[in-house]
Design an enzyme around this catalytic site. Structure first.
Site, short mmCIF file in Angstrom:
data_model
loop_
_atom_site.label_atom_id
_atom_site.label_comp_id
_atom_site.label_asym_id
_atom_site.label_seq_id
_atom_site.Cartn_x
_atom_site.Cartn_y
_atom_site.Cartn_z
N HIS A 4 0.71 -1.14 0.13
CA HIS A 4 0.12 0.11 0.07
C HIS A 4 1.00 1.29 0.00
CE1 HIS A 4 -2.11 -3.35 2.19
NE2 HIS A 4 -2.95 -3.18 1.41
N ARG A 24 -8.11 16.29 1.49
CA ARG A 24 -7.57 16.96 2.50
C ARG A 24 -6.15 17.00 2.62
NH1 ARG A 24 -11.54 16.00 6.96
NH2 ARG A 24 -12.87 16.93 5.48
N ARG A 43 -2.96 3.43 -4.79
CA ARG A 43 -4.30 3.44 -4.82
C ARG A 43 -4.97 4.83 -4.40
NH1 ARG A 43 -6.75 -1.76 -1.90
NH2 ARG A 43 -5.23 -3.44 -2.67
N ARG A 87 -3.20 12.01 14.01
CA ARG A 87 -4.78 11.95 12.87
C ARG A 87 -5.22 13.36 13.18
NH1 ARG A 87 -9.57 10.98 11.35
NH2 ARG A 87 -11.27 10.67 12.82
N ILE A 88 -5.88 13.97 12.30
CA ILE A 88 -6.81 15.27 12.23
C ILE A 88 -7.97 14.70 11.59
CG2 ILE A 88 -5.14 16.98 12.59
CD1 ILE A 88 -5.04 17.41 9.67
N GLU A 184 -15.90 9.05 16.38
CA GLU A 184 -15.17 8.95 15.10
C GLU A 184 -15.02 7.48 14.76
OE1 GLU A 184 -11.30 8.39 15.04
OE2 GLU A 184 -12.03 7.15 16.64
N GLU A 186 -11.54 5.84 13.53
CA GLU A 186 -10.04 5.53 13.13
C GLU A 186 -9.28 5.58 14.50
OE1 GLU A 186 -12.08 6.78 9.78
OE2 GLU A 186 -11.37 7.91 11.12
N ASP A 209 -20.86 17.57 13.77
CA ASP A 209 -22.26 17.16 14.24
C ASP A 209 -22.57 17.15 15.84
OD1 ASP A 209 -23.39 16.29 11.32
OD2 ASP A 209 -21.31 15.09 11.60
#
Length: 245
Positions: A4, A24, A43, A87-88, A184, A186, A209
């Site tokens: 990957h 993003r 990918r 992570r964002i 979330e 992940e 949200d």
């Protein structure tokens, strides 16, 4: 190379900022980094390495869900000598007092999923972010008058707004685990992989949200709102030293 990631060893910086969306990631590179090279594009998930305020950084998307995050973060930690991942992303807030665009720092991630069981035959459902990176993020937020809401986040297998009865989910959470403040998809896999590999990881989330605003916000508003989170992650990365393993 991995299945990957086509980068060579040394192409990827020791600190990587990971949004979910490949577009993003490109937005961050186009607006905040200089001297950028695309070091992998397998990918359609490009990995970019460039410089932010003189420090080398890499930006790479992780896709949606724990399996996707699990693959990309594991390969970065295990094969590419990455020490730190931030992570964002976006999330749904669970608390009634939360507002659209609030920022959350995940201190721990709870999941009902079987990521750890599938990977290591370990029945683990709660894992923690790195205190070192979190301290850097908190210090940077304070310097820039950014309010952070800290707590446990839910790493869900389902997109939270589509779940018909979230209270049933909360009823299933075992005693001793704090009620999650946001949802979330992940962070658990990221935090678990970091601990497994002796590395460091954190997660900053923008609330898009909340119970008090069921209509949410437009894609354009989401994009504009993320700049505060992006700058927070980038500036925090300047305070992160290489891990001592």
């Amino acid at each position: 190379m991995t299945p990957h990631n086509s980068a060579n060893i040394g192409d990827i910086a020791s600190t990587v900022i990971m949004p979910g969306d490949p577009m993003r990631a490109k937005y961050i590179v186009d607006n905040f980094l200089s001297d950028v090279t695309i070091v992998s594009d397998v990918r359609g998930i490009a990995c970019y390495t460039g410089f932010y305020k003189g420090k080398q950084l890499s930006i790479m998307a992780h896709g949606m869900g724990m399996p996707s995050m699990g693959i990309y973060s594991y390969e970065l930690f295990h094969f590419y000598n990455v020490d730190n991942i931030i992570r964002i992303g976006t999330c749904g807030g669970f608390r009634e007092d939360m507002k659209i665009f609030d920022l959350i720092l995940s201190e721990s991630a709870y999941t009902e999923g079987n990521y750890a069981l599938s990977f290591d035959n370990i029945p683990c459902n709660l894992t923690y972010s790195s205190p070192d990176i979190n301290s850097a993020i908190e210090a940077t937020a304070k310097e820039n008058n950014i309010n952070l809401i800290k707590g446990t986040t839910l790493c869900n297998d389902c997109f939270s707004p589509y779940v018909p009865d979230e209270e049933k989910l909360f009823e299933r959470i075992p005693d001793g685990i704090d009620r999650p403040i946001a949802s979330e998809m992940e962070a658990f896999a990221l935090f678990y992989n970091a601990k497994r590999e002796g590395k460091r990881a954190s997660c900053i989330l923008t609330v898009v949200d909340v119970p008090s605003n069921l209509e949410g916000i437009s894609p354009e508003e989401r994009e504009r709102s993320l700049n505060v989170m992006i700058r927070l992650a980038l500036d925090s990365s300047l305070k992160i030293e290489k891990s001592v393993l």
